[in-house]
Design an enzyme around this catalytic site. Structure first.
Site, mmCIF file in Angstrom:
data_model
loop_
_atom_site.group_PDB
_atom_site.id
_atom_site.type_symbol
_atom_site.label_atom_id
_atom_site.label_comp_id
_atom_site.label_asym_id
_atom_site.label_seq_id
_atom_site.Cartn_x
_atom_site.Cartn_y
_atom_site.Cartn_z
ATOM 1 C CE1 TYR A 30 9.622 -82.178 33.616
ATOM 2 C CE2 TYR A 30 9.533 -79.778 33.679
ATOM 3 C CZ TYR A 30 9.368 -80.974 32.994
ATOM 4 O OH TYR A 30 8.936 -80.958 31.696
ATOM 5 C CE LYS A 54 10.777 -84.878 31.280
ATOM 6 N NZ LYS A 54 10.265 -85.858 30.318
HETATM 7 N N1 LIG Z 1 3.452 -79.173 28.406
HETATM 8 C C1 LIG Z 1 4.555 -78.435 28.195
HETATM 9 O O1 LIG Z 1 4.493 -77.215 27.971
HETATM 10 C C2 LIG Z 1 5.884 -79.093 28.240
HETATM 11 C C3 LIG Z 1 7.024 -78.272 28.224
HETATM 12 C C4 LIG Z 1 8.277 -78.875 28.215
HETATM 13 C C5 LIG Z 1 8.390 -80.246 28.205
HETATM 14 N N2 LIG Z 1 7.268 -81.017 28.241
HETATM 15 C C6 LIG Z 1 7.429 -82.477 28.247
HETATM 16 O O2 LIG Z 1 6.457 -83.051 27.392
HETATM 17 C C7 LIG Z 1 6.002 -84.285 27.942
HETATM 18 C C8 LIG Z 1 4.483 -84.286 28.057
HETATM 19 O O3 LIG Z 1 4.071 -83.212 28.879
HETATM 20 P P1 LIG Z 1 2.527 -82.967 29.188
HETATM 21 O O4 LIG Z 1 2.384 -81.518 29.467
HETATM 22 O O5 LIG Z 1 1.707 -83.597 28.148
HETATM 23 O O6 LIG Z 1 2.374 -83.771 30.558
HETATM 24 P P2 LIG Z 1 1.011 -84.204 31.309
HETATM 25 O O7 LIG Z 1 -0.147 -83.490 30.729
HETATM 26 O O8 LIG Z 1 1.279 -84.077 32.765
HETATM 27 O O9 LIG Z 1 0.854 -85.748 30.930
HETATM 28 C C9 LIG Z 1 1.719 -86.697 31.490
HETATM 29 C C10 LIG Z 1 1.460 -88.027 30.844
HETATM 30 O O10 LIG Z 1 2.383 -88.995 31.385
HETATM 31 C C11 LIG Z 1 1.645 -90.142 31.800
HETATM 32 N N3 LIG Z 1 2.355 -90.793 32.908
HETATM 33 C C12 LIG Z 1 2.839 -90.222 34.027
HETATM 34 N N4 LIG Z 1 3.399 -91.154 34.815
HETATM 35 C C13 LIG Z 1 3.268 -92.345 34.172
HETATM 36 C C14 LIG Z 1 3.625 -93.674 34.473
HETATM 37 N N5 LIG Z 1 4.240 -93.990 35.614
HETATM 38 N N6 LIG Z 1 3.336 -94.626 33.580
HETATM 39 C C15 LIG Z 1 2.694 -94.338 32.420
HETATM 40 N N7 LIG Z 1 2.323 -93.093 32.084
HETATM 41 C C16 LIG Z 1 2.593 -92.119 32.955
HETATM 42 C C17 LIG Z 1 0.282 -89.599 32.205
HETATM 43 O O11 LIG Z 1 -0.638 -90.650 32.220
HETATM 44 P P3 LIG Z 1 -1.980 -90.636 33.150
HETATM 45 O O12 LIG Z 1 -3.044 -89.969 32.316
HETATM 46 O O13 LIG Z 1 -2.241 -92.073 33.376
HETATM 47 O O14 LIG Z 1 -1.628 -89.871 34.397
HETATM 48 C C18 LIG Z 1 0.044 -88.597 31.089
HETATM 49 O O15 LIG Z 1 -0.385 -89.256 29.913
HETATM 50 C C19 LIG Z 1 6.732 -84.473 29.262
HETATM 51 O O16 LIG Z 1 7.843 -85.314 29.041
HETATM 52 C C20 LIG Z 1 7.200 -83.083 29.622
HETATM 53 O O17 LIG Z 1 8.395 -83.121 30.375
HETATM 54 C C21 LIG Z 1 6.016 -80.475 28.261
#
Ligand SMILES: NC(=O)c1ccc[n+]([C@@H]2O[C@H](COP(=O)([O-])OP(=O)(O)OC[C@H]3O[C@@H](n4cnc5c(N)ncnc54)[C@H](OP(=O)(O)O)[C@@H]3O)[C@@H](O)[C@H]2O)c1
Length: 273
Positions: free
Chosen positions: A133, A137
């Protein structure tokens, strides 16, 4: 009115960011893979980062792209690379072709940093992630930096709030990954993730990587689990590296960010956990 495409709009972060972008006055599109309910005034565009042909309609003519979509809650490393590096490459290519003047703001993660760090991580530190992961990134960040587009990378911390279940997952995560209860993470509430993204969209972060965190002392796994009402046992065992997971957010604050949710404790008091 500025127009914007959000990827990852159905995710934990994106579903809480999207209404705030609408409220901030952006004309929003969302890249979606299925039939999903979106806030009123948002145009859903069916597409997949894996399928370059679907991305033209999503990006055509937008002023900005906020790229959150990613894959990391899986052990399938090939899928992680495909979504995070290759998907970002496809998105960049589409933006270059169909919206070359758009600003592309990408969310990355504190997981890009070396877990053996000896102080809170700075944006200028060399990245040496130990996971697919984190490595995917770093690769995606590099593609964006080399793209010739106007770009911003936001390295997000542990994001929480608004009943998203993230803090509540800590009890299970601690067990699954053997996390020390005193291990601590930089955090930010969804409200402040939106504030950081809005700031990035003003242009003050163009061409920069910026750590995002509320600036309060990092929150221990023990505190997270307790605040979420799913407590874990404490431990007197020494913590191997107390710095792992800490983000220095001096740059973000210098650029004008002030968290509206200063601590997890304030969020608990205000009923927005
Ligand atoms: N949550 C945290 O605490 C955290 C911490 C650090 C960084 N981040 C970063 O913040 C961002 C969002 O995180 P999150 O927690 O919201 O992630 P998440 O809940 O796992 O959501 C992932 C999103 O990406 C979409 N996605 C995945 N593969 C795709 C593809 N091939 N084409 C189009 N859409 C796709 C998913 O769509 P579907 O609904 O269709 O699957 C979903 O909307 C990420 O970049 C992550 O690295 C998050």
């Amino acid at each position: 009115m500025a127009s914007l495409l959000l990827t990852g709009a159905t995710g934990l972060v994106g579903s809480r960011l999207l209404p705030r972008l609408v409220e901030a006055g952006f004309e929003c599109r969302a890249l979606v893979r299925g039939d999903v309910a979106l806030p009123a005034a948002v145009t859903g565009v069916r597409g997949d980062l894996d399928d370059p042909d679907t991305l033209q309609a999503a990006v055509e003519g937008v002023d900005a792209v906020v790229h959150l979509a990613a894959l990391f809650r899986t052990r399938d490393e090939a899928a992680i690379w495909r979504a995070n590096r290759d998907g970002t490459r496809n998105l960049i290519a589409a933006v270059k072709q169909h919206a070359p003047n758009a600003r592309l703001v990408m969310s990355s993660t504190g997981n890009v940093y070396n877990p053996d760090a000896t102080r809170p991580a700075l944006e200028t530190d060399e990245c040496s992630p130990k996971t697919a992961y984190g490595a995917s990134k770093v690769a995606a960040e590099q593609l964006l930096r080399d793209s010739g587009l106007t770009w911003v990378v936001l390295r997000l911390p542990f994001v929480y709030g608004e009943g998203d279940g993230h803090l509540a997952s800590m009890q299970a995560l601690a067990q699954q990954f053997g996390l020390h209860p005193a291990h601590a993470y930089a955090v930010a509430h969804h409200r402040d993730i939106a504030a950081a993204v809005r700031l990035a969209l003003t242009g003050v972060m163009d061409g920069r990587i910026v750590n995002v965190a509320d600036g309060a002392p990092p929150v221990t796994v023990y505190e997270m689990a307790r605040l979420a009402g799913k407590p874990i046992e404490g431990s007197a065992e020494p913590l191997v590296n107390p710095w792992s997971g800490h983000l220095d957010s001096t740059l973000l604050h210098e650029l004008g960010f002030t968290p509206s949710v200063p601590t997890v404790y304030a969020a608990a008091r205000d009923g927005i956990l």
